[in-house]
Design a protein around this motif. Structure first.
Motif, PDB file in Angstrom:
ATOM      1  N   THR A  28     -68.881   5.954  28.913  1.00  0.00           N
ATOM      2  CA  THR A  28     -69.228   4.876  28.185  1.00  0.00           C
ATOM      3  C   THR A  28     -68.436   3.704  27.539  1.00  0.00           C
ATOM      4  O   THR A  28     -67.357   3.539  27.910  1.00  0.00           O
ATOM      5  CB  THR A  28     -69.547   6.104  26.330  1.00  0.00           C
ATOM      6  N   GLY A  29     -69.412   2.962  27.099  1.00  0.00           N
ATOM      7  CA  GLY A  29     -68.969   1.533  27.464  1.00  0.00           C
ATOM      8  C   GLY A  29     -69.410   0.651  28.465  1.00  0.00           C
ATOM      9  O   GLY A  29     -68.733  -0.281  28.053  1.00  0.00           O
ATOM     10  N   ILE A  30     -69.609   1.130  29.662  1.00  0.00           N
ATOM     11  CA  ILE A  30     -70.223  -0.040  30.546  1.00  0.00           C
ATOM     12  C   ILE A  30     -71.437  -0.658  30.510  1.00  0.00           C
ATOM     13  O   ILE A  30     -72.255  -0.296  29.855  1.00  0.00           O
ATOM     14  CB  ILE A  30     -70.277   1.058  32.175  1.00  0.00           C
ATOM     15  N   LYS A  31     -70.961  -2.154  30.604  1.00  0.00           N
ATOM     16  CA  LYS A  31     -71.519  -2.848  30.599  1.00  0.00           C
ATOM     17  C   LYS A  31     -72.129  -3.894  32.046  1.00  0.00           C
ATOM     18  O   LYS A  31     -73.479  -4.068  31.602  1.00  0.00           O
ATOM     19  CB  LYS A  31     -71.343  -4.212  29.353  1.00  0.00           C
ATOM     20  N   ARG A  32     -70.610  -3.831  33.015  1.00  0.00           N
ATOM     21  CA  ARG A  32     -71.760  -4.857  33.728  1.00  0.00           C
ATOM     22  C   ARG A  32     -71.307  -3.252  34.894  1.00  0.00           C
ATOM     23  O   ARG A  32     -70.120  -3.355  35.196  1.00  0.00           O
ATOM     24  CB  ARG A  32     -69.881  -5.500  34.435  1.00  0.00           C
ATOM     25  N   GLU A  61     -75.407  -6.819  34.903  1.00  0.00           N
ATOM     26  CA  GLU A  61     -75.176  -6.224  33.311  1.00  0.00           C
ATOM     27  C   GLU A  61     -76.613  -5.116  33.157  1.00  0.00           C
ATOM     28  O   GLU A  61     -77.974  -5.260  33.442  1.00  0.00           O
ATOM     29  CB  GLU A  61     -75.547  -7.549  32.669  1.00  0.00           C
ATOM     30  N   ILE A  62     -75.820  -3.891  32.751  1.00  0.00           N
ATOM     31  CA  ILE A  62     -76.431  -2.908  31.667  1.00  0.00           C
ATOM     32  C   ILE A  62     -76.931  -2.858  30.489  1.00  0.00           C
ATOM     33  O   ILE A  62     -75.634  -3.249  29.785  1.00  0.00           O
ATOM     34  CB  ILE A  62     -75.721  -1.822  32.865  1.00  0.00           C
ATOM     35  N   ASP A  63     -77.785  -1.909  29.673  1.00  0.00           N
ATOM     36  CA  ASP A  63     -78.641  -1.947  28.806  1.00  0.00           C
ATOM     37  C   ASP A  63     -77.215  -0.637  28.352  1.00  0.00           C
ATOM     38  O   ASP A  63     -76.354  -0.088  27.597  1.00  0.00           O
ATOM     39  CB  ASP A  63     -79.661  -1.830  28.209  1.00  0.00           C
ATOM     40  N   LYS A  64     -77.478   0.311  29.293  1.00  0.00           N
ATOM     41  CA  LYS A  64     -76.546   2.013  28.958  1.00  0.00           C
ATOM     42  C   LYS A  64     -76.992   2.283  30.342  1.00  0.00           C
ATOM     43  O   LYS A  64     -77.708   1.978  31.362  1.00  0.00           O
ATOM     44  CB  LYS A  64     -77.745   2.516  27.714  1.00  0.00           C
ATOM     45  N   ILE A  65     -75.994   3.114  30.033  1.00  0.00           N
ATOM     46  CA  ILE A  65     -75.963   4.737  30.846  1.00  0.00           C
ATOM     47  C   ILE A  65     -76.618   5.389  30.790  1.00  0.00           C
ATOM     48  O   ILE A  65     -76.792   6.074  29.345  1.00  0.00           O
ATOM     49  CB  ILE A  65     -75.078   5.199  31.220  1.00  0.00           C
ATOM     50  N   ILE A  66     -77.673   6.213  31.349  1.00  0.00           N
ATOM     51  CA  ILE A  66     -78.404   7.660  30.909  1.00  0.00           C
ATOM     52  C   ILE A  66     -78.098   8.560  31.951  1.00  0.00           C
ATOM     53  O   ILE A  66     -77.759   8.403  33.192  1.00  0.00           O
ATOM     54  CB  ILE A  66     -80.366   7.198  30.975  1.00  0.00           C
ATOM     55  N   LYS A  67     -78.452  10.061  31.923  1.00  0.00           N
ATOM     56  CA  LYS A  67     -78.085  10.683  32.474  1.00  0.00           C
ATOM     57  C   LYS A  67     -79.414  11.838  32.434  1.00  0.00           C
ATOM     58  O   LYS A  67     -80.247  11.910  31.497  1.00  0.00           O
ATOM     59  CB  LYS A  67     -77.158  11.645  32.421  1.00  0.00           C
TER      60      LYS A  67
END
Length: 87
Positions: free
Chosen positions: A45-49, A66-72
């Protein structure tokens, strides 16, 4: 998408990851034809780029996303046309 030169000055181990993508998929991302990237693993978690390394014959980091969020999976992917998710 950021400039590759930023990588050497701006890479942050806490918020960035590097992925390898085949040349044809990388080109489709740049053209806007490919808007999601599916992986077998879930990054921390916490990945932004995401720094994208295009495989051979290119063999270099070509761009940063650049990303807003990771979804699974199977969480619903919003269809808003914006390339902002890592799946």
């Amino acid at each position: 998408m950021g400039k590759v030169e930023e990588f050497y000055e701006d890479f942050n181990m806490e918020n960035d990851i590097i992925i390898t993508i085949k040349k044809d998929h990388s080109e489709n991302i740049l053209k806007g034809k490919k808007t999601y990237e599916f992986r077998k693993y879930i990054p921390k978690t916490g990945i932004k780029r995401i720094w994208v390394y295009t495989g051979m014959p290119v063999g270099k980091i070509e761009y940063m996303i650049e990303i807003d969020k990771i979804i699974k999976y199977p969480e619903k992917i919003e269809e808003d046309g914006i390339r902002k998710y890592w799946v």
